[in-house]
Design a protein around this motif. Structure first.
Motif, short mmCIF file in Angstrom:
data_model
loop_
_atom_site.label_atom_id
_atom_site.label_comp_id
_atom_site.label_asym_id
_atom_site.label_seq_id
_atom_site.Cartn_x
_atom_site.Cartn_y
_atom_site.Cartn_z
N ASP A 137 -5.61 -0.45 -3.61
CA ASP A 137 -6.29 -0.16 -4.88
C ASP A 137 -5.90 1.22 -5.41
O ASP A 137 -5.65 1.38 -6.61
N GLU A 158 -3.81 2.11 -8.88
CA GLU A 158 -4.47 3.00 -9.84
C GLU A 158 -3.57 4.16 -10.20
O GLU A 158 -3.46 4.56 -11.37
N THR A 183 -14.25 4.26 -1.67
CA THR A 183 -12.83 4.07 -1.34
C THR A 183 -12.33 5.16 -0.41
O THR A 183 -11.63 4.88 0.57
#
Length: 751
Positions: free
Chosen positions: A280, A284, A262
């Motif tokens: 993402d 998170e 990532t």
């Protein structure tokens, strides 16, 4: 301008305007659509918002955000619980310079992470595309990128540390042969960071885009090879077992490797996944901010680790509960018939035990031994008990939804087919149990009447047995649900002891026990060790399940609660005894019909409760979301209305699943030797000081997958143009990461 005054209150007002009620997905998308339309109409707003966000987060400490948020903690469950309990009485001090604290202030509602997560991917993609900083704000981008690059190096060292951990080496000694992969990914990470920082001139606090950007392919190759090692370790779990600590270690290693991907995507846009990486990471951070002090979140994360531990080690022999064709269907009926034979006698013994004058604890002990030892004998005789849901079933379910098995839609389709096969297998198991248990109970009652002048039970006891089967006027169905919970727990216990036997090498230790060596011939000792190793899980699961069934009523009596259990196999035998000994004036067709319906409903509740819990554990181990449960339910119900016979009779065409054969047995796949021996490229080996021969290079290159081989060839060509420096020259280069100046004090969040 607003972007020059990065105060969190301004961003909080925007988030408050976007907030919707929990579960209102359509409204969340509609509000994001409004924001997208505003930013599309006024492009300068998007650039200003990007600069505002960058100025704001650059005032906070970011490295821990990238390296810790969303990654499993190394703390034990007990220490985490103690920390949360102390937080309830004396709150922990907030980390004022943490981005997580900023997210906790901005998203101040407990369920905020749910509506953020519910926003569709298409809206996120459009929104991120519109929030781009101008060239005059590249210094802000450079500061953020420096933090990300530093985090990549920190993660790389952690990955190397976990991959070379002594406990992991002891678990898989062959890992020593592949340890260069973890060392090499660390070297590649440092090289990538330094080259990227130099090419983009990040040390000058700008972000210059070079003509040829730094290629992350070599680093990604090493990350992929580290992931291959983790996959190999997970395949060994089925044979060798695993501890809770190792399970947590592998989970942290997987999550760290994924986070490395990532972060690389954030700075290099690898495979054009930068926008998705931003989304993402945002979700998170919000979820961590809202659940970090939650007992429910702590229990959920730890039960996910426990469920992985249980589902990753299947109950491999003795009890198989998935038949995919007519052969397995007949075999399951035969095993269930053997179980029904024993159950007919066990139900009779339990009925006779009520004539004994025993204290409550004594009665619980006698009933537990009847159930527990009876179930163990059924297993040894290669029989089975209906509605049993061992850990192997959960492992089979989890294997159909592995991360590498395709898209979620395909996984759910396979899972729905597997559920149909499991339910059909349970149906034939129930049929085998009751079709034998009922005639056996009837024969025993008739033989007792022939040889004994006194009936086994009187009319009042017979009426009580039938009343306990009444689904309307008794607690038969709640008691059946309790039995379903015990069925599920016994499956976890079986999986735990199977794992324990494999991980601690119980069979081999029995074979080498000094006292047993003196007492038994070697051939007997080998058989004993092999039997215990293979059957320990099933034996302990069955015995403890019997203890649960035998002691529940006594525990309820002592607590003053109406606790008891109902299991379809024993209910069918009690149904026969009740009808046989009930006085003729009370024996009516209404009593017979209602009691028989009660038996069927007890079986249905047993099956649904135990299976639902097993399914929940399997899906939680792979983090399948609740929304997908609805889709799964629709698939199964749709299958029932389209082809209802599939739930009761084997299909003409066998369905094959990964790791499951037609008898429901797990297939333990091993990686090919060629793949196992190649975990790092020759260019990496050369950097580590080894100089393989040209012939070896050609052979090793041929063993690489096509995509990896192309990346390595491109990397080799780059090295030919720019040959690596000698070790002496390399010492003069700057290898360590460039530390950033300490960030400015973040603005204090309003109370």
């Amino acid at each position: 301008m607003l972007q020059e005054l990065p105060e969190p209150e301004s961003l909080k007002r925007l988030i408050d305007a976007l907030r919707v009620a929990d579960g209102n997905n359509e409204s969340a998308d509609a509000k994001i659509d409004e924001l997208i339309e505003i930013l599309r109409t006024n492009p300068e707003y998007g650039a200003g918002l990007a600069a505002f966000i960058l100025r704001l987060i650059n005032k906070y400490r970011q490295i821990t955000l990238y390296t810790d948020t969303g990654i499993a903690s190394d703390q034990s469950f007990s220490s985490s619980v103690s920390r949360l309990i102390s937080h309830r009485f004396l709150p922990l001090l907030p980390e004022e310079d943490s981005v997580v604290e900023l997210a906790n202030y901005l998203f101040d509602k407990r369920s905020d992470w749910r509506w953020v997560e519910s926003i569709s991917e298409e809206r996120w993609d459009e929104l991120v595309q519109l929030i781009r900083p101008d060239e005059k704000d590249l210094s802000l981008v450079a500061q953020a990128k420096n933090s990300i690059l530093n985090a990549i190096v920190v993660l790389s060292y952690r990955i190397s540390g976990i991959g070379l951990h002594p406990e992991l080496m002891n678990f898989y000694p062959e890992l020593l042969n592949y340890s260069a992969a973890f060392v090499a990914q660390n070297q590649e990470a440092i090289l990538f960071v330094n080259q990227y920082r130099q090419a983009h001139e990040l040390d000058l606090m700008t972000d210059v885009m070079p003509e040829n950007d730094i290629d992350p392919a070599p680093l990604m190759v090493m990350v992929e090879q580290c992931e291959d090692i983790v996959d190999t370790l997970r395949k060994r779990v089925y044979k060798t077992g695993i501890s809770i600590r190792l399970t947590n270690m592998l989970a942290r290693l997987e999550q760290s490797l994924q986070r490395m991907r990532t972060l690389v995507e954030l700075v290099s846009d690898a495979e054009h996944k930068r926008d998705q990486a931003v989304v993402d990471l945002t979700v998170e951070v919000v979820q961590t901010a809202k659940t970090r002090y939650s007992f429910g979140s702590l229990i959920e994360s730890n039960t996910r680790l426990l469920s992985r531990k249980v589902t990753e080690n299947a109950s491999r022999v003795g009890e198989h509960y998935i038949s995919t064709d007519s052969t397995g269907y007949r075999k399951m009926y035969q095993k269930a018939a053997i179980g029904g034979l024993f159950i007919g006698f066990m139900a009779t013994l339990k009925t006779l035990a009520y004539h004994l004058a025993l204290a409550p604890i004594g009665r619980a002990f006698v009933n537990s031994m009847i159930y527990g030892l009876g179930f163990v004998f059924i297993h040894i005789a290669r029989g089975t008990v209906a509605t049993k849901q061992p850990a192997m079933t959960a492992a089979a379910i989890a294997s159909t939804i592995s991360e590498s098995s395709g898209k979620k839609t395909q996984q759910l389709t396979k899972l729905s087919e597997l559920i149909v096969d499991i339910l059909r297998t349970q149906f034939v198991a129930i049929l085998g149990n009751i079709s034998v248990a009922m005639p056996v109970a009837l024969l025993i009652a008739m033989a007792w009447s022939y040889f004994q002048p006194i009936p086994m039970i009187d009319g009042a006891q017979a009426a009580k047995l039938l009343h306990e089967l009444d689904p309307i006027r008794s607690l038969a169905l709640p008691h059946a649900a309790i039995a379903g919970v015990f069925l599920f727990v016994s499956g976890l216990i079986a999986g735990y002891y199977d794992n324990l036997a494999a991980y601690n090498k119980i069979g081999e230790r029995i074979r080498r026990h000094w006292l047993l060596i003196r007492l038994m011939p070697k051939r007997w000792l080998d058989k004993l060790g092999g039997f215990v190793e293979v059957n320990l899980g099933a034996i302990m699961g069955n015995f403890i399940f019997g203890c649960f069934l035998g002691s529940t009523a006594t525990v309820g009596y002592m607590l003053g609660l109406p606790l008891d259990i109902r299991h379809i196999a024993f209910a069918s035998a009690n149904f026969v005894h009740g009808l046989y000994y009930l006085s003729p004036e009370h024996l009516t067709w209404q009593v017979i019909t209602l009691s028989f319906i009660g038996v069927l409903l007890i079986g249905f509740v047993n099956l649904m409760v135990s299976f639902s819990l097993a399914l929940m554990v399997a899906l939680r181990s792979k983090e399948v979301k609740f929304m997908e449960w609805k889709r799964l339910y629709s698939m199964v119900v749709g299958h029932f209305f389209a082809r209802p016979l599939d739930f009761f009779w084997p299909r003409k065409q066998t369905v094959k699943y990964a790791k499951i054969n037609s008898f429901g047995e797990m297939i333990f796949e091993e990686a090919s030797p060629a793949k196992e021996t190649r975990f790092f490229s020759d260019s990496i080996v050369r950097r580590l000081g080894r100089k393989p021969k040209e012939k070896e290079e050609a052979e090793k290159a041929d063993n690489q997958p096509e995509d990896i081989r192309e990346a390595i060839e491109a990397y080799h060509n780059d090295e030919l143009d720019n040959p690596p420096k000698s070790v002496d020259d390399a010492e003069d280069d700057e290898i360590a990461i460039n530390p950033l100046p300490k960030p400015a004090n973040p603005p204090k969040l309003p109370k």
